[in-house]
Design a protein around this motif. Structure first.
Motif, PDB file in Angstrom:
ATOM      1  N   GLU A   2       0.842  -1.187   0.000  1.00 21.32           N
ATOM      2  CA  GLU A   2       0.000   0.000   0.000  1.00 21.32           C
ATOM      3  C   GLU A   2       0.883   1.244   0.000  1.00 21.32           C
ATOM      4  N   ARG A   3       0.664   2.120  -0.971  1.00 18.33           N
ATOM      5  CA  ARG A   3       1.461   3.333  -1.066  1.00 18.33           C
ATOM      6  C   ARG A   3       0.592   4.490  -1.513  1.00 18.33           C
ATOM      7  N   ARG A   4       0.945   5.639  -1.041  1.00 16.57           N
ATOM      8  CA  ARG A   4       0.214   6.854  -1.402  1.00 16.57           C
ATOM      9  C   ARG A   4       1.147   7.774  -2.166  1.00 16.57           C
ATOM     10  N   PHE A   5       0.861   7.932  -3.458  1.00 18.79           N
ATOM     11  CA  PHE A   5       1.652   8.846  -4.282  1.00 18.79           C
ATOM     12  C   PHE A   5       1.102  10.259  -4.164  1.00 18.79           C
ATOM     13  N   PHE A   6       1.988  11.219  -4.190  1.00 14.35           N
ATOM     14  CA  PHE A   6       1.566  12.603  -4.343  1.00 14.35           C
ATOM     15  C   PHE A   6       2.525  13.260  -5.323  1.00 14.35           C
ATOM     16  N   LEU A   7       2.321  14.487  -5.645  1.00 12.64           N
ATOM     17  CA  LEU A   7       3.024  15.130  -6.751  1.00 12.64           C
ATOM     18  C   LEU A   7       4.538  15.036  -6.639  1.00 12.64           C
ATOM     19  N   THR A   8       5.056  15.117  -5.408  1.00 12.43           N
ATOM     20  CA  THR A   8       6.518  15.171  -5.258  1.00 12.43           C
ATOM     21  C   THR A   8       7.101  14.006  -4.457  1.00 12.43           C
ATOM     22  N   GLY A   9       6.328  12.963  -4.261  1.00 17.66           N
ATOM     23  CA  GLY A   9       6.879  11.852  -3.510  1.00 17.66           C
ATOM     24  C   GLY A   9       5.908  10.713  -3.304  1.00 17.66           C
ATOM     25  N   VAL A  10       6.230   9.853  -2.330  1.00 19.93           N
ATOM     26  CA  VAL A  10       5.410   8.683  -2.035  1.00 19.93           C
ATOM     27  C   VAL A  10       5.590   8.307  -0.564  1.00 19.93           C
ATOM     28  N   VAL A  11       4.536   7.787   0.043  1.00 17.46           N
ATOM     29  CA  VAL A  11       4.598   7.258   1.413  1.00 17.46           C
ATOM     30  C   VAL A  11       3.992   5.863   1.402  1.00 17.46           C
TER      31      VAL A  11
END
Length: 338
Positions: A2-11
């Protein structure tokens, strides 16, 4: 994964490291479980990788003893091979003039691993998990297993810490290895760790395996030791030997000698209860009771005997099967080509 991408990275979400065992095992278990590369309990992972069997003790019982079990990359590789998991690591001393180049390269491949949904082991110190990054702020998110909130690590500070060492490890694909084969190799790793007295030669201040017990007892009886380190080493030891006991309990019934080895660790478990009674909590930290050092020393000598007997049972099992990893001479022989 499970990962959450956003414009400048990932968690990487739901990747949670919790301190229970050796920090490397805690980190590895969190990453592999999240990535779907391992399904067992933490003590099973500690057993299969051989990490539970590692014991290293500084002559003054310094707290760094717990992670001073050898050159990390080489110490961790056999365990990962036994799991059938591809891995790459890098590390060294931050004082080296080339560190800046390795640092930038590592920042890039850590980000690639996170993009692929797999966390990264990182020396904080101790070992922890990198589980996200943000390019806009040029930071990594790091878990140490103690705090619920992640630590913030600047790209520019990657690898920098008070120990002067840096280390990072990523993971990839996995091949299937039969459980009995993994168990056999884990026993052989345990034998090797028991027999090798010094893992950090030419330095002989840190002893390993059976010799670690003697160094430990000598320090306790001399009175010249680090108080916080003495308690920390004992805490780690009690947990790792409990892990071994549970690991071997699950493996009973495969070999008679393994059942006999388990009986040794079961007796050692009774000694662990005594050892824990040698510590008291003071100012939110554990310390050894001043009048309990000889009691602890005697218990450690008994534990050494029991563990030595268990390892002898491991040897009997090992002798039943060919050991190609340790008996096959490489193409160029035992030495490099000339």
């Amino acid at each position: 994964m499970e990962r959450r991408f956003f414009l400048t990275g990932v968690v990487l979400e739901n990747l949670i490291m919790k301190r229970d065992s050796k920090s490397y095992v805690d980190s590895l278990h969190a990453i592999l479980i999240h990535a779907g590369l391992f399904q067992g309990s933490k003590y099973v992972l500690a057993g299969y990788t051989g990490m539970a069997f590692k014991l290293s003790v500084h002559r003054r019982l310094l707290p760094m003893s717990v992670t001073a079990y050898g050159q990390w990359g080489e110490s961790h590789r056999p365990g990962m091979d036994n799991l059938g998991i591809f891995t790459i690591w890098d590390g060294g001393r931050t004082r080296h003039p080339t560190f800046g180049y390795y640092q930038q390269d590592a920042v890039n491949w850590v980000k690639r691993s996170l993009d692929g949904g797999i966390g990264v082991i990182y020396w904080i110190p101790e070992f922890g998990v990198i589980h996200g990054y943000d390019d806009s702020d040029r930071i990594f998110y790091v878990q140490d297993g103690w705090s619920k909130e992640p630590q913030i690590l600047l790209y520019d500070n990657f690898g920098l810490n008070f120990t002067g060492f840096w280390y990072c490890q990523v993971f990839g694909e996995q091949v299937h290895i039969p459980k009995q084969q993994m168990l056999l190799e884990a026993l052989r790793l345990a034998i090797e760790d028991w027999d090798v007295p010094y893992r950090l030669l030419p330095d002989q201040n840190i002893a390993s395996g059976r010799l670690a017990y003697d160094v430990w007892v000598q320090a306790l009886r001399s009175g010249d030791y680090d108080e916080s380190g003495a308690a920390y080493i004992l805490e780690s030891y009690c947990q790792s030997r409990t892990d071994i006991q549970m690991y071997l309990q699950d493996a009973r019934g495969i070999w008679t000698e393994l059942d006999q080895a388990y009986a040794c660790y079961e007796q050692l478990g009774a000694l662990i209860i005594q050892m824990k009674g040698c510590m008291i909590q003071e100012n939110n930290r554990w310390i050894l009771q001043a009048d309990a050092t000889e009691k602890l020393a005697q218990a450690l000598l008994e534990a050494k005997t029991l563990e030595g007997q268990a390892v002898d049972y491991f040897r009997l099992i090992s002798l039943k099967y060919p050991d190609r990893k340790r008996s096959t001479v490489p193409r160029w022989g035992a030495h490099s080509a000339r």
